[in-house]
Design a protein around this motif. Structure first.
Motif, PDB file in Angstrom:
ATOM      1  N   LEU A 110       0.834  -1.219  -0.107  1.00  0.00           N
ATOM      2  CA  LEU A 110      -0.134  -0.052   0.159  1.00  0.00           C
ATOM      3  C   LEU A 110       0.822   1.302  -0.028  1.00  0.00           C
ATOM      4  N   VAL A 111       2.028   1.214   0.810  1.00  0.00           N
ATOM      5  CA  VAL A 111       2.757   2.313   0.802  1.00  0.00           C
ATOM      6  C   VAL A 111       3.508   2.496  -0.167  1.00  0.00           C
ATOM      7  N   LYS A 112       4.261   1.540  -0.864  1.00  0.00           N
ATOM      8  CA  LYS A 112       5.030   1.439  -2.014  1.00  0.00           C
ATOM      9  C   LYS A 112       4.518   1.583  -3.453  1.00  0.00           C
ATOM     10  N   ASP A 113       3.460   0.882  -3.631  1.00  0.00           N
ATOM     11  CA  ASP A 113       2.824   0.845  -4.963  1.00  0.00           C
ATOM     12  C   ASP A 113       1.472   1.441  -5.100  1.00  0.00           C
ATOM     13  N   PHE A 114       0.794   1.683  -3.975  1.00  0.00           N
ATOM     14  CA  PHE A 114      -0.227   2.819  -4.056  1.00  0.00           C
ATOM     15  C   PHE A 114      -0.149   4.047  -3.593  1.00  0.00           C
ATOM     16  N   GLU A 115       1.024   4.289  -2.809  1.00  0.00           N
ATOM     17  CA  GLU A 115       1.290   5.646  -2.267  1.00  0.00           C
ATOM     18  C   GLU A 115       0.108   6.110  -1.120  1.00  0.00           C
ATOM     19  N   ILE A 116      -0.164   5.165  -0.227  1.00  0.00           N
ATOM     20  CA  ILE A 116      -1.355   5.282   0.745  1.00  0.00           C
ATOM     21  C   ILE A 116      -0.479   5.178   2.112  1.00  0.00           C
ATOM     22  N   PRO A 117      -0.411   6.053   2.892  1.00  0.00           N
ATOM     23  CA  PRO A 117       0.123   5.942   4.118  1.00  0.00           C
ATOM     24  C   PRO A 117      -0.693   5.053   4.980  1.00  0.00           C
ATOM     25  N   VAL A 118       0.407   4.134   5.339  1.00  0.00           N
ATOM     26  CA  VAL A 118      -0.183   3.126   6.397  1.00  0.00           C
ATOM     27  C   VAL A 118       0.440   3.214   7.784  1.00  0.00           C
ATOM     28  N   TYR A 119      -0.156   2.850   8.583  1.00  0.00           N
ATOM     29  CA  TYR A 119       0.107   2.852  10.209  1.00  0.00           C
ATOM     30  C   TYR A 119      -0.257   1.489  10.846  1.00  0.00           C
ATOM     31  N   ALA A 120       0.467   0.542  10.525  1.00  0.00           N
ATOM     32  CA  ALA A 120      -0.118  -0.801  11.101  1.00  0.00           C
ATOM     33  C   ALA A 120       0.892  -1.877  11.024  1.00  0.00           C
ATOM     34  N   ILE A 121       1.232  -2.494  12.021  1.00  0.00           N
ATOM     35  CA  ILE A 121       2.256  -3.559  11.989  1.00  0.00           C
ATOM     36  C   ILE A 121       1.563  -4.667  12.816  1.00  0.00           C
ATOM     37  N   LYS A 122       1.699  -5.974  12.308  1.00  0.00           N
ATOM     38  CA  LYS A 122       0.840  -7.070  13.008  1.00  0.00           C
ATOM     39  C   LYS A 122       1.830  -7.316  14.349  1.00  0.00           C
ATOM     40  N   GLY A 123       1.095  -7.506  15.376  1.00  0.00           N
ATOM     41  CA  GLY A 123       1.289  -7.645  16.870  1.00  0.00           C
ATOM     42  C   GLY A 123       1.852  -6.384  17.087  1.00  0.00           C
ATOM     43  N   GLU A 124       1.560  -5.172  17.095  1.00  0.00           N
ATOM     44  CA  GLU A 124       1.768  -4.010  17.627  1.00  0.00           C
ATOM     45  C   GLU A 124       1.225  -4.048  18.929  1.00  0.00           C
ATOM     46  N   ASP A 125       1.559  -3.362  20.094  1.00  0.00           N
ATOM     47  CA  ASP A 125       1.464  -3.224  21.155  1.00  0.00           C
ATOM     48  C   ASP A 125       0.330  -2.324  21.425  1.00  0.00           C
ATOM     49  N   ASN A 126      -0.425  -2.169  22.604  1.00  0.00           N
ATOM     50  CA  ASN A 126      -1.764  -1.228  22.694  1.00  0.00           C
ATOM     51  C   ASN A 126      -1.532   0.227  22.710  1.00  0.00           C
ATOM     52  N   GLN A 127       0.119   0.604  22.934  1.00  0.00           N
ATOM     53  CA  GLN A 127       0.379   1.930  22.734  1.00  0.00           C
ATOM     54  C   GLN A 127       0.576   2.246  21.373  1.00  0.00           C
ATOM     55  N   THR A 128       1.270   1.234  20.684  1.00  0.00           N
ATOM     56  CA  THR A 128       1.513   1.692  19.049  1.00  0.00           C
ATOM     57  C   THR A 128       0.112   1.664  18.338  1.00  0.00           C
ATOM     58  N   TYR A 129      -0.692   0.784  18.716  1.00  0.00           N
ATOM     59  CA  TYR A 129      -2.175   0.919  18.158  1.00  0.00           C
ATOM     60  C   TYR A 129      -2.619   2.107  18.184  1.00  0.00           C
ATOM     61  N   TYR A 130      -2.656   2.854  19.461  1.00  0.00           N
ATOM     62  CA  TYR A 130      -3.387   4.238  19.658  1.00  0.00           C
ATOM     63  C   TYR A 130      -2.470   5.169  19.007  1.00  0.00           C
ATOM     64  N   GLU A 131      -0.952   4.878  19.081  1.00  0.00           N
ATOM     65  CA  GLU A 131      -0.245   6.137  18.527  1.00  0.00           C
ATOM     66  C   GLU A 131      -0.520   6.188  16.896  1.00  0.00           C
ATOM     67  N   HIS A 132      -0.891   4.812  16.219  1.00  0.00           N
ATOM     68  CA  HIS A 132      -1.315   4.699  14.946  1.00  0.00           C
ATOM     69  C   HIS A 132      -2.786   5.441  14.555  1.00  0.00           C
ATOM     70  N   ILE A 133      -3.518   5.310  15.507  1.00  0.00           N
ATOM     71  CA  ILE A 133      -4.850   5.890  15.420  1.00  0.00           C
ATOM     72  C   ILE A 133      -4.819   7.291  15.460  1.00  0.00           C
ATOM     73  N   ASN A 134      -3.910   7.738  16.276  1.00  0.00           N
ATOM     74  CA  ASN A 134      -3.674   9.284  16.438  1.00  0.00           C
ATOM     75  C   ASN A 134      -2.856   9.847  15.350  1.00  0.00           C
ATOM     76  N   ALA A 135      -1.900   8.978  14.538  1.00  0.00           N
ATOM     77  CA  ALA A 135      -1.317   9.359  13.376  1.00  0.00           C
ATOM     78  C   ALA A 135      -2.437   9.592  12.056  1.00  0.00           C
ATOM     79  N   VAL A 136      -3.287   8.793  12.016  1.00  0.00           N
ATOM     80  CA  VAL A 136      -4.509   9.022  11.000  1.00  0.00           C
ATOM     81  C   VAL A 136      -5.162  10.107  11.233  1.00  0.00           C
ATOM     82  N   LEU A 137      -5.482  10.300  12.390  1.00  0.00           N
ATOM     83  CA  LEU A 137      -6.253  11.484  12.865  1.00  0.00           C
ATOM     84  C   LEU A 137      -5.536  12.806  12.524  1.00  0.00           C
ATOM     85  N   ASP A 138      -4.352  12.812  12.742  1.00  0.00           N
ATOM     86  CA  ASP A 138      -3.573  13.930  12.374  1.00  0.00           C
ATOM     87  C   ASP A 138      -3.826  14.566  11.162  1.00  0.00           C
ATOM     88  N   THR A 139      -4.430  13.665  10.172  1.00  0.00           N
ATOM     89  CA  THR A 139      -4.769  14.302   8.467  1.00  0.00           C
ATOM     90  C   THR A 139      -5.814  15.114   8.727  1.00  0.00           C
TER      91      THR A 139
END
Ligand code: ADE
Length: 422
Positions: free
Chosen positions: A92-121
């Motif tokens: 999605l990042v490389k071929d579709f140029e869509i910003p992605v914030y997601a890593i399989k197995g991410e911890d709770n803190q990262t999960y919410y950091e990622h939610i905040n990152a998409v909201l920053d847009t």
């Protein structure tokens, strides 16, 4: 190639594999493909910023591609810490140029950091699956509210949360309940969850289902689908329900129905699909057979009380990928799959693309509807407009080469009249 996007994923080198998977899924998603082609020509989402919090899978990639082709700027984070397909995220990042914030197995803190990152847009539209994006906006990110026109919600759990927000008068913008479209829950929840839950259990354990007592907790659309598919594999299905109507339906569908405390004594495999908390808990673990296997296919990991299981155990070890063995103090061993998270996405690949085709066609068409009509909507939970639901069903049938009859004028007239009787 220089990638100018901001993103947070496992490894961009995985993009090649992800791209092939996205292409494979697209072949099973003819309705989304047709929408993609129309969106590319008409650009109905020009100027719209969409923040999605969805399972980052090859099917979701096709939805995001359609939205982007429609002119939207799109960003995505995971709606569950274990459901991300890291190769798809990379593509999605490389071929579709869509910003992605997601890593399989991410911890709770990262999960919410990622939610905040998409909201920053500062999105105009939110696309949620389970309600964590919208609940974060309402609790910690109210700054985002001023730009939002409306949102969509993919799943039963999220719709329940938003209805409760609406009832309490705290919902601050309109939400379209994509889950409630007939072309969504009749198919995705029933056939999608039915098949993919079995797929997750089998990939995690490789057990034989034939002849096993398979306990399904919850007889909503997901439970109905799962029971049907488990029976198809030769299991003896036992349904546990709290709603008398659904329990009766399960009886007449030919399943044994009983309280969980009774089922707990005889079950070999237990799956929760209720959307509620602590469904399987201490009193049930206490009477389970040695070797019982537990899995959840509801949205959140609250249906099986892991804290009770931990309290009753004196040893825990990972015996296979996605299988944790708990040894109870009396020596019995109970196996928990996928850490109690939705097993179809944790251990398998989620619903097959052919059903996500309909769910995501609804999502894409609802985004278009929000762009056109969103400003007229109030801060409530709305159904998917019936025209959209019917259109998706029609397009799906056409894509399958299936034709159906039309009412004759006489039949139409008959259905509208009340005078004609015996
Ligand atoms: N929910 C269940 N299965 C899914 C899939 N394959 N992709 C996205 N969301 C899902």
């Amino acid at each position: 190639m220089v990638i100018l996007l901001d993103y947070d994923i496992r490894d961009i080198q995985l993009a090649g594999e992800g791209k092939l998977r996205i292409e494979w899924a697209e072949m099973q998603m003819p309705v989304v493909k047709l929408i993609k082609e129309r969106f590319e020509k008409e650009k109905p989402l020009e100027g719209v910023r969409i923040a999605a919090c969805l399972h980052v899978t090859s099917e979701t990639a096709n939805l995001l591609d359609a939205l982007k082709k429609g002119g939207a700027s799109v960003v995505v984070c995971a709606s569950n810490p274990l459901s991300t397909q890291d190769d798809v995220a990379a593509s999605l990042v490389k071929d579709f140029e869509i910003p992605v914030y997601a890593i399989k197995g991410e911890d709770n803190q990262t999960y919410y950091e990622h939610i905040n990152a998409v909201l920053d847009t500062m999105p105009h539209i939110t696309m949620d699956d389970g309600g964590d994006l919208v609940s974060t906006i309402h609790s910690k990110r109210k700054d985002v509210l001023e730009n939002i026109i409306a949102g969509t919600e993919e799943t039963t759990t999220g719709v329940i949360r938003f209805r409760s927000m609406e009832n309490q008068g705290v919902l601050k913008y309109p939400i379209i309940a994509v889950n409630d479209a007939k072309t969504k829950h009749f198919f995705d929840n029933r056939y999608g969850t039915g098949q993919s839950t079995i797929d997750g259990i089998l990939r995690a354990t490789n057990i034989l289902l034939a002849g096993k007592n398979f306990v399904v907790c919850g007889y909503g659309w997901c439970g109905r689908g799962l029971s049907m598919r488990a029976r198809g594999m030769g299991a003896n299905v036992i349904v546990v329900e709290v709603d008398p109507l659904k329990a009766l339906e399960a009886v007449m569908d030919g399943y044994r129905v009983m309280p969980l405390l009774e089922a707990a004594k005889i079950g070999d495999i237990f799956v929760t699909v209720t959307g509620d908390t602590s469904v399987i808990r201490r009193e049930h673990f206490e009477v389970m057979k040695n070797g019982a296997i537990l899995a959840n296919s509801g949205h959140f990991n609250v249906e099986i009380s892991i804290s009770d299981l931990e309290e009753l155990s004196n040893r825990k070890r990972r015996i296979r990928n996605n299988v944790d063995e708990y040894t109870l103090k009396d020596g019995r061993r109970i196996f928990l799959l996928g850490e109690g998270r939705l097993i179809n996405l944790a251990a398998a690949e989620g619903h097959p693309a052919a059903v996500m085709d309909m769910s995501f066609a609804n999502q894409a068409l609802c985004a278009e509807y929000i762009k056109k009509e969103g400003k007229r909507l109030e801060s409530r939970v709305y159904s998917v407009p019936e025209e959209i639901d019917k259109k998706v069903a029609k397009m799906k049938l056409e894509s399958m080469g299936i034709k159906i009859d039309k009412l004759t004028p006489e039949q139409e007239k008959y259905l509208k009249s009340w005078e004609l009787g015996t």
